[in-house]
Structures are given as structure tokens and as C-alpha cells.
Design an enzyme around this catalytic site. Structure first.
Site, PDB file in Angstrom:
ATOM      1  N   LEU A 128      15.918  38.309 -66.010  1.00  0.00           N
ATOM      2  CA  LEU A 128      17.221  38.612 -65.595  1.00  0.00           C
ATOM      3  C   LEU A 128      18.022  37.255 -65.539  1.00  0.00           C
ATOM      4  O   LEU A 128      19.035  37.108 -66.126  1.00  0.00           O
ATOM      5  CB  LEU A 128      17.340  39.387 -64.369  1.00  0.00           C
ATOM      6  N   ALA A 133      23.406  31.947 -64.651  1.00  0.00           N
ATOM      7  CA  ALA A 133      23.458  33.169 -64.208  1.00  0.00           C
ATOM      8  C   ALA A 133      22.422  33.426 -63.065  1.00  0.00           C
ATOM      9  O   ALA A 133      21.334  34.127 -63.571  1.00  0.00           O
ATOM     10  CB  ALA A 133      23.704  34.260 -65.359  1.00  0.00           C
ATOM     11  N   GLY A 134      22.609  33.248 -61.826  1.00  0.00           N
ATOM     12  CA  GLY A 134      21.646  33.562 -60.693  1.00  0.00           C
ATOM     13  C   GLY A 134      22.094  34.917 -60.155  1.00  0.00           C
ATOM     14  O   GLY A 134      21.717  35.836 -60.528  1.00  0.00           O
ATOM     15  N   SER A 135      22.820  34.686 -59.101  1.00  0.00           N
ATOM     16  CA  SER A 135      23.391  35.730 -58.120  1.00  0.00           C
ATOM     17  C   SER A 135      24.341  36.451 -59.136  1.00  0.00           C
ATOM     18  O   SER A 135      24.534  37.774 -59.103  1.00  0.00           O
ATOM     19  CB  SER A 135      24.112  35.320 -57.088  1.00  0.00           C
ATOM     20  N   THR A 161       8.982  34.852 -62.798  1.00  0.00           N
ATOM     21  CA  THR A 161       7.691  34.996 -61.930  1.00  0.00           C
ATOM     22  C   THR A 161       6.666  35.441 -62.921  1.00  0.00           C
ATOM     23  O   THR A 161       6.438  36.374 -63.694  1.00  0.00           O
ATOM     24  CB  THR A 161       7.692  35.786 -61.025  1.00  0.00           C
ATOM     25  N   GLN A 340       4.306  27.015 -34.746  1.00  0.00           N
ATOM     26  CA  GLN A 340       4.823  26.161 -33.338  1.00  0.00           C
ATOM     27  C   GLN A 340       3.591  26.543 -32.391  1.00  0.00           C
ATOM     28  O   GLN A 340       3.424  25.565 -31.599  1.00  0.00           O
ATOM     29  CB  GLN A 340       6.156  26.688 -32.650  1.00  0.00           C
ATOM     30  N   GLY A 343       1.059  24.367 -32.874  1.00  0.00           N
ATOM     31  CA  GLY A 343       1.207  23.069 -32.461  1.00  0.00           C
ATOM     32  C   GLY A 343       0.871  22.000 -33.610  1.00  0.00           C
ATOM     33  O   GLY A 343       1.139  22.542 -34.701  1.00  0.00           O
ATOM     34  N   GLU A 367      15.007  38.052 -55.881  1.00  0.00           N
ATOM     35  CA  GLU A 367      15.506  39.328 -55.992  1.00  0.00           C
ATOM     36  C   GLU A 367      16.750  39.767 -55.134  1.00  0.00           C
ATOM     37  O   GLU A 367      17.290  40.754 -54.618  1.00  0.00           O
ATOM     38  CB  GLU A 367      14.269  40.568 -55.860  1.00  0.00           C
TER      39      GLU A 367
END
Length: 384
Positions: A128, A133-135, A161, A340, A343, A367
Site C-alpha cells: 500500500l 504516500a504513507g499515512s 514487510t 530499566q 539495569g 499499519e
């Protein structure tokens, strides 16, 4: 008063989870770190998922598939992502790429492409996005021109993908430049079609074991029968597909977060400082509590969205966007906190937490970014 039943997954779904978890623990997890380190498709993991029928569980039984419903498919993706996010894109993208056929394909197309997908003879990708032309996917430039009994496609698709690994591609292209979004149609393109080629794999922050490449279409001529649905209805089909498959990204995010929490809890229970287990400190307990609480909330929302996907409910668009957005935000938060909790060990690749943190980030982006998801949800709420 009548007894209020507690929510619980049906036994068959729990059985699917247990079976998939066993395969992932024994045959997928051992390859996760290497796939990330080498940026190579985890073929051994694919082979294991294929052997257990977890590579494309969504394909209906009528096409030799396992016939898993949307919730069962989400559970499979969740369990794979729990040990390897890259490998979870095998069932997730197989669903994404083939969902347009399931929704709108002719019986001929379904037989031709869903059967080899179900048998593990091929994978399916979804084309797509484009460089500009992404979003704003409706601004795509890829063209498809009718030529007798064929269509001729030209253009470039980006961020695809499993490109190069997949044999089949759902490609969206402009068939009527004057009609805007209503001038976009969907087609099946095969890797072996003359004129199809691929760019170099992107060098990514995470999900490195899943190749992401550009797909080049240079005068690719395909039979007219490979049109999916009606001409001019491709963009509507793309959005309908995403309503269903955003649930799978939510499931992937759940799995990544659960895997991170699993490792973090095990570590703080064993690690000792100041003469006691790190888990005995209240500050640590509060962190773990928040991680678990938010993860479970995300799971309930994702499963609710999956049920709506299976039924095709009218509020699926909202729930799909909400599940994807919330679960991916939770995954980013949980993996960051998990790093975190370990550590310095969380920051090195001797432990899988830094990989999970990197992998989690993409779930907030692909997506539809989470900003787009909030736009989708806001519009649905304002529409009543």
C-alpha cells in the site's frame, strides 16, 4: 441473583495458546537473537511454524487452511511475538496480504492463492505505502492501465514487510487518476512476474529478522482476473483490511510486552542487592504492578476487538484502532520499564530486553501510526 460468569477464553483457544507456546519456546525462541543480530529472515522459525500450521492460521478450511478465527489468530501472533517479534510477522503479514482476497476476491483467486498460502508453499505481502504516500495512502502514484485482457502496473511500493521472501503481493494502484481514492484498485502480483524486483533491505531499529524492502513494478503485465474485487474499490478494501489486521498488530504488541515482563519478573526475583531480592523493594513492585495492569487491560481490549473482527461488527473500525493504539503504547512503556528493571543488563544484548524494546517501537508506527489511530477513533466517536 443469577451468577455472573467470569470472562474466560474458550478451551479450544487456550489449547491453541498452549500448543503455539510450546512450538515457540522450543523451535522459535532459539533463533530470535541470531535473526536480530544477522538481520536475516528466520527460516528455521518459519519451518517450525509451518509444520505446526501456525504460519497462516487464518486461512479458511475450504482452502486447506487451519480455519482459525480472528481471536485464535491473534493468540498465535501474541505467542510468537512473546519470543520473537520478527517471526510473529509471518502469520501477521500472511493475514494482512491475503485479507483482501478473503474479503473481496473471486472464488478462482481464493483457490489460486489461499491454498498455497495455507500449505506453506508461499507467503503473502501487502503493498500500500509508497515513498510519497504513507499515512496519506490515497495519494499513491503507482498506476495500473488496462490492456486488453491484462493490466500493466508501474510504480514503487515502500516499507513492504517480508518483501522478497513472499511469493504473492496484494498491490494497490491507481486505475482512474481523476477519481481520487475512488480510482484505486487492488491486484495480486507474483514475485515471478516479469518486471517485479526489490530494493535492498532497509537497515532498521528493530524487527530485523523480517525483511523490509521497496517493491519495483516495471511494466508488470498480469491477467485481468487478478483484480481483487471491483475496479475503483481498492482503497475502500485497503481500509476494510486494516480494520481487521490492526488487531493482529495489537496482538504482536501484547506478545512483545508479555515477553519483556516475563524476563523482567524472573530477573528481579533472582537479582539481590543490599542483602535482599530486588523484587522485595516496594518501588520495584509498583513498577511491575503497573506493567502487568496495563498489559492485561491491553489484552482485554485486543481480544474484544478480535471478537468484533470475527463477527464483522459495525464498531470494528473503532475497536481495531483502539486496540492497536493502546496495546502498542503499552508495549513501548512495558519494554522500556523492563530494560530499566534489569539495569545495565537490560542495555546489552546478552539479554533479550533491548531487542524487545527496539521491536516494540514499530508497533506504534506501522499499519497506521498511533496518531492516525487517534484520528480514526476521534472521527468515529464524533460521528456517533
Amino acid at each position: 441473583m443469577s451468577e455472573i460468569p467470569l470472562f474466560a477464553l474458550p478451551e479450544e483457544h487456550e489449547a491453541i495458546r498452549e500448543a503455539c507456546a510450546a512450538v515457540c519456546r522450543d523451535k522459535v525462541a532459539p533463533h530470535a537473537a541470531e535473526a536480530d543480530r544477522l538481520s536475516e529472515f528466520p527460516q528455521a522459525s518459519y519451518d517450525a511454524l509451518r509444520a505446526a500450521d501456525f504460519h497462516a492460521p487464518h486461512v479458511p478450511e475450504a482452502y486447506d487452511g487451519a480455519g482459525a478465527d480472528a481471536l485464535a489468530t491473534a493468540i498465535v501472533i501474541e505467542e510468537v511475538a512473546r519470543v520473537c517479534a520478527s517471526s510473529s510477522l509471518i502469520p501477521a503479514v500472511n493475514k494482512l496480504g491475503s485479507m483482501p482476497l478473503i474479503l473481496a476476491g473471486t472464488e478462482e483467486l481464493k483457490q489460486q492463492y489461499l491454498v498455497p498460502l495455507a500449505r506453506g508453499e508461499a507467503m503473502f505481502s501487502y503493498c500500500l505505502s509508497e515513498p510519497e504516500a504513507g499515512s496519506d495512502a490515497a495519494s499513491m502514484k503507482t498506476r495500473a492501465v488496462r490492456s486488453g485482457d491484462s493490466w500493466v502496473l508501474n510504480g514503487v511500493k515502500r516499507w513492504i514487510t517480508n518483501a522478497g521472501v513472499s511469493e504473492f503481493y496484494t498491490v494497490f494502484a491507481v486505475t482512474d487518476p481523476e477519481a481520487g481514492a475512488r480510482g484505486i484498485s487492488a491486484f495480486v502480483v507474483e514475485k515471478s512476474d516479469a518486471g517485479v524486483s526489490f530494493g535492498a533491505p532497509e537497515k532498521k531499529l528493530g524487527i530485523k529478522g523480517s525483511p523490509t524492502c521497496e517493491v519495483y513494478l516495471d511494466n508488470v503485465t498480469i491477467p485481468a482476473s487478478r483484480l481483487i474485487g471491483n475496479e475503483g474499490e481498492g482503497f475502500k478494501l485497503a481500509l476494510r483490511t486494516l480494520d481487521h489486521t490492526r488487531v493482529t498488530i495489537a496482538a504482536q504488541a501484547l506478545g512483545i510486552a508479555q515477553g519483556a515482563l516475563d524476563h523482567a519478573v524472573a530477573y528481579v526475583r533472582e537479582r539481590k542487592q543490599f542483602g535482599q531480592a530486588v523484587a522485595d523493594f516496594q518501588g520495584i513492585q509498583f513498577m511491575v504492578a503497573d506493567m502487568g495492569m496495563k498489559l492485561e487491560a491491553a489484552r482485554q481490549l485486543t481480544y474484544a476487538a478480535a471478537a468484533r473482527s470475527e463477527r464483522g461488527d459495525s464498531d470494528l473500525t473503532f475497536f481495531g484502532a483502539a486496540a492497536k493504539c493502546f496495546a502498542s503504547d503499552v508495549a513501548m512503556e512495558v519494554t522500556t520499564d523492563a530494560v530499566q528493571l534489569l539495569g545495565g543488563y537490560g542495555y546489552v544484548n546478552d539479554y533479550p530486553l533491548e531487542r524487545m524494546m527496539r521491536d516494540a517501537k514499530i508497533t506504534q508506527i506501522y499499519e497506521g501510526t498511533n496518531q492516525i489511530q487517534r484520528m480514526v477513533m476521534g472521527r468515529k466517536l464524533l460521528q456517533g
